[in-house]
Design an enzyme around this catalytic site. Structure first.
Site, mmCIF file in Angstrom:
data_model
loop_
_atom_site.group_PDB
_atom_site.id
_atom_site.type_symbol
_atom_site.label_atom_id
_atom_site.label_comp_id
_atom_site.label_asym_id
_atom_site.label_seq_id
_atom_site.Cartn_x
_atom_site.Cartn_y
_atom_site.Cartn_z
ATOM 1 N N PHE A 156 -3.052 13.744 -2.211
ATOM 2 C CA PHE A 156 -3.561 12.377 -2.182
ATOM 3 C C PHE A 156 -3.473 11.928 -0.722
ATOM 4 O O PHE A 156 -2.654 12.456 0.038
ATOM 5 C CB PHE A 156 -2.729 11.472 -3.112
ATOM 6 C CG PHE A 156 -3.264 10.071 -3.140
ATOM 7 C CD1 PHE A 156 -4.504 9.801 -3.692
ATOM 8 C CD2 PHE A 156 -2.545 9.010 -2.595
ATOM 9 C CE1 PHE A 156 -5.016 8.505 -3.684
ATOM 10 C CE2 PHE A 156 -3.050 7.719 -2.598
ATOM 11 C CZ PHE A 156 -4.293 7.473 -3.138
ATOM 12 N N THR A 157 -4.310 10.949 -0.332
ATOM 13 C CA THR A 157 -4.375 10.566 1.094
ATOM 14 C C THR A 157 -2.996 10.240 1.688
ATOM 15 O O THR A 157 -2.617 10.779 2.729
ATOM 16 C CB THR A 157 -5.286 9.337 1.278
ATOM 17 O OG1 THR A 157 -4.892 8.331 0.355
ATOM 18 C CG2 THR A 157 -6.749 9.698 1.049
ATOM 19 N N PHE B 254 -10.182 5.634 6.833
ATOM 20 C CA PHE B 254 -11.068 5.047 5.818
ATOM 21 C C PHE B 254 -10.716 3.603 5.486
ATOM 22 O O PHE B 254 -11.554 2.841 5.041
ATOM 23 C CB PHE B 254 -11.051 5.895 4.535
ATOM 24 C CG PHE B 254 -9.691 6.013 3.898
ATOM 25 C CD1 PHE B 254 -8.823 7.031 4.270
ATOM 26 C CD2 PHE B 254 -9.277 5.115 2.933
ATOM 27 C CE1 PHE B 254 -7.576 7.143 3.692
ATOM 28 C CE2 PHE B 254 -8.032 5.218 2.337
ATOM 29 C CZ PHE B 254 -7.172 6.231 2.726
ATOM 30 N N ARG C 240 -14.766 8.594 -1.398
ATOM 31 C CA ARG C 240 -13.738 9.629 -1.417
ATOM 32 C C ARG C 240 -14.401 10.916 -0.951
ATOM 33 O O ARG C 240 -14.839 11.743 -1.731
ATOM 34 C CB ARG C 240 -13.139 9.787 -2.823
ATOM 35 C CG ARG C 240 -12.331 8.590 -3.299
ATOM 36 C CD ARG C 240 -10.886 8.555 -2.821
ATOM 37 N NE ARG C 240 -10.655 8.083 -1.488
ATOM 38 C CZ ARG C 240 -9.498 7.521 -1.097
ATOM 39 N NH1 ARG C 240 -8.511 7.350 -1.943
ATOM 40 N NH2 ARG C 240 -9.322 7.138 0.138
ATOM 41 N N LYS D 175 -0.212 1.758 -10.192
ATOM 42 C CA LYS D 175 -1.107 2.460 -11.101
ATOM 43 C C LYS D 175 -0.488 2.542 -12.493
ATOM 44 O O LYS D 175 -1.045 2.089 -13.457
ATOM 45 C CB LYS D 175 -1.366 3.898 -10.638
ATOM 46 C CG LYS D 175 -1.469 4.106 -9.147
ATOM 47 C CD LYS D 175 -2.857 3.872 -8.604
ATOM 48 C CE LYS D 175 -2.917 3.881 -7.097
ATOM 49 N NZ LYS D 175 -2.657 5.178 -6.478
ATOM 50 N N TYR E 290 20.437 -10.329 -5.120
ATOM 51 C CA TYR E 290 20.231 -9.266 -4.126
ATOM 52 C C TYR E 290 20.769 -7.953 -4.667
ATOM 53 O O TYR E 290 20.137 -6.912 -4.574
ATOM 54 C CB TYR E 290 20.947 -9.627 -2.822
ATOM 55 C CG TYR E 290 20.606 -8.663 -1.707
ATOM 56 C CD1 TYR E 290 19.526 -8.915 -0.864
ATOM 57 C CD2 TYR E 290 21.345 -7.500 -1.514
ATOM 58 C CE1 TYR E 290 19.188 -8.023 0.142
ATOM 59 C CE2 TYR E 290 21.013 -6.606 -0.509
ATOM 60 C CZ TYR E 290 19.943 -6.872 0.326
ATOM 61 O OH TYR E 290 19.603 -5.995 1.315
ATOM 62 N N ASP F 115 4.254 13.919 -8.982
ATOM 63 C CA ASP F 115 3.687 12.619 -8.637
ATOM 64 C C ASP F 115 3.121 12.044 -9.928
ATOM 65 O O ASP F 115 2.097 12.500 -10.441
ATOM 66 C CB ASP F 115 2.586 12.781 -7.574
ATOM 67 C CG ASP F 115 1.971 11.441 -7.163
ATOM 68 O OD1 ASP F 115 2.063 10.466 -7.941
ATOM 69 O OD2 ASP F 115 1.392 11.365 -6.063
HETATM 70 C C1 LIG Z 1 -1.909 5.582 -5.366
HETATM 71 C C2 LIG Z 1 -1.264 6.873 -5.327
HETATM 72 C C3 LIG Z 1 -0.192 7.094 -4.448
HETATM 73 C C4 LIG Z 1 0.305 6.040 -3.475
HETATM 74 O O1 LIG Z 1 0.734 4.899 -4.130
HETATM 75 P P1 LIG Z 1 0.679 3.429 -3.432
HETATM 76 O O2 LIG Z 1 1.373 2.555 -4.406
HETATM 77 O O3 LIG Z 1 -0.778 3.096 -3.256
HETATM 78 O O4 LIG Z 1 1.376 3.540 -2.141
HETATM 79 C C5 LIG Z 1 0.403 8.339 -4.483
HETATM 80 N N1 LIG Z 1 -0.038 9.302 -5.296
HETATM 81 C C6 LIG Z 1 -1.079 9.125 -6.143
HETATM 82 C C7 LIG Z 1 -1.512 10.232 -7.041
HETATM 83 C C8 LIG Z 1 -1.728 7.907 -6.187
HETATM 84 O O5 LIG Z 1 -2.763 7.744 -7.020
#
Ligand SMILES: *Cc1c(COP(=O)(O)O)cnc(C)c1O
Length: 493
Positions: free
Chosen positions: A143-144, A466, A400, A277, A91, A234
């Protein structure tokens, strides 16, 4: 002594062909495979009807090539899988976490690391800590999940991209750049107190995986320094952005990907990422060299994510993430998907299919407005194209466009800047023949584009609609499209 001639850190991993077509060649071999299903067209039509014409609601049982996203779908390396076997279950104080911390330091150059269960969790923590009601967050593009998490504490996004960013056809190498003049104006307009940070997104996801340049980032940094504003990166798609910098920014031609990654992170006060990613695993995190920033965020990690040495991730994911982050420095690893994307984009472009150029990272982006000029934006051309392409190919892409947008206070759709069908190219997952199949079916669909009609919402959730929204076609166009497919392809798949 001869110079080191091992797989050069500074040379491009592209193999040249002297005779015939230039094609990207995989610099890895396939050792575990998964069987795919390519169902007949009438079953595909039924599947998309059952899914409310929303590709998120399809089962992979009904999907041939899953190009929905690169999130959590990149192929893991043998080293990553192997690392999971030596994970240290604890933990607190897990050695797995210490190994991850070391990898973060090596790759991103940041001393302090906070784990989170995925990218949006990192966003939740940062935005919760720094954004107050009425704050303004300048950025190259949203980003969304970023927009949703900025608006949650009452912040507003301000996109200050350059005039090239939203052009479908362009040869601009850095469509993800921030417009410096717009940034200065924005600071003047709102005042430093209203701007807790500037956000730069590597390989801007929603406008076609387009990178920014180091030169641009340095200029943004300069403005931030003048006003003592924090710069947040990001880094979810940082590997691809670094690859494009090496390809397209003269000053970095001879630098290694590792050096470029470090340069980008050194310019940032705070770096966050989705490991789904960047390192082909679940998870995510936040890193910084500023202990005050770390202190401000760490209690929130404990509150929302889990203890500081796991942050909602399993130790196995933590181990694989450490290896995956290091692999991001390897050009043979991160170049595969941009090279396949380039191949697909250039073939479609030459065949007259409207695609976003130049080819970016993440995936191939088809311009649905150009593809379906007869479908009004209020009938969601990108969503319609996504559904139509699935019906005729079994390939699952992602909308998108306006479906991924929101409504204004009066209930009207805020029309998206771009209407895109995104065909994601997860790393090391598809073969070139599969990519050729995608190109072939898209060209057939383009010839028959007049058959495609619009969509309307049948069920619309209040947030991030979406993901789970359901739609219906505005006419019987899916049946007509299927009939034409059957006429041309007979009984074949
Ligand atoms: C996918 C993504 C996120 C969010 O990440 P999750 O792991 O899906 O929550 C944030 N910023 C960018 C640029 C992304 O491509």
């Amino acid at each position: 002594m001869k110079k080191n001639t091992s797989p050069a850190a500074h040379d491009s991993p592209v193999i040249k062909f002297i005779v015939g077509e230039q094609i990207p060649v995989e610099l890895h071999k396939v050792r575990i495979v998964q069987k795919l299903n390519l169902k007949p067209v009438n079953e595909r039509l039924r599947a998309i009807q059952d899914a409310g014409f929303n590709s998120f609601l399809l089962s992979t049982q009904d999907v041939f090539l899953d190009m929905l996203t690169d999130s959590g779908t990149n192929a893991m390396s043998d080293q990553q899988v192997a690392s999971m076997l030596v994970a240290d279950d604890a933990y607190a104080g897990s050695q797995s976490f210490e190994r991850l911390q070391k990898a973060v330091k090596e790759v991103f150059g940041k001393k302090y690391f906070l784990p989170a269960h995925q990218g949006r969790a990192a966003e939740h923590i940062i935005f919760h800590a720094f954004i107050r009601q009425g704050d303004v967050i300048p950025m190259n593009y949203h980003f969304t999940t970023t927009k949703a998490h900025i608006e949650l504490p009452g912040g507003v996004i301000e996109e200050i991209f350059t005039s090239e960013a939203l052009k479908i056809k362009s040869s601009h190498p850095f469509k993800g750049n921030i417009d410096i003049e717009k940034l200065k104006k924005l600071i003047k307009k709102h005042g430093v107190d209203r701007i807790p940070f500037v956000r730069m997104e590597a390989s801007t996801n929603l406008i076609g995986g387009q990178p920014f340049s180091i030169e641009n980032m340095r200029q943004v940094r300069k403005v931030c320094d003048q006003h003592k504003i924090m710069l947040v990166l990001d880094a979810s798609l940082i590997g691809e952005n670094a690859y494009f910098i090496k390809q397209r920014e003269a000053a970095f031609k001879k630098k290694s990907i590792a050096e470029i990654l470090r340069t980008m992170c050194d310019l940032s006060d705070l770096v966050y990422f989705s490991s789904r990613k960047v390192s082909s695993t679940r998870g995510g995190g936040i890193c910084t060299n500023d202990v005050h920033l770390y202190d401000k965020l760490k209690d929130l990690v404990i509150l929302f994510e889990g203890f500081l040495t796991y942050g909602g991730m399993s130790v196995r994911e933590i181990e694989a993430m450490a290896v995956g982050l290091r692999e991001t420095q390897d050009e043979t690893c991160i170049s595969q998907s941009p090279q396949f994307i380039k191949y697909l984009v250039e073939h479609l472009d030459a065949a007259g299919v409207p695609v976003v150029t130049p080819a970016g990272g993440l995936g191939c982006h088809i311009d649905a407005k150009g593809f379906l000029p007869h479908v009004p934006q209020t009938e969601y051309p990108a969503g319609a194209l996504t559904a139509a392409f699935y019906i005729i190919s079994g390939v699952r892409g992602m909308e998108r466009g306006t479906i991924s947008s929101v409504r204004d206070v009066s209930g009207k759709d805020i029309l998206a800047d771009m209407e895109l069908l995104r065909l994601a190219m997860p790393r090391r997952v598809f073969t070139l023949s599969q990519v050729k199949y995608v190109a072939d079916r898209l060209q057939w669909l383009h010839k028959n584009r007049k058959l495609i009609g619009g969509l309307q919402f049948e069920y619309e959730p209040a947030v991030l609609r979406f993901f789970t929204g359901r739609l219906t076609p505005t006419s019987d166009w899916p049946q007509k499209l299927m009939a034409k497919f059957k006429k041309d392809f007979g009984n074949s798949l």
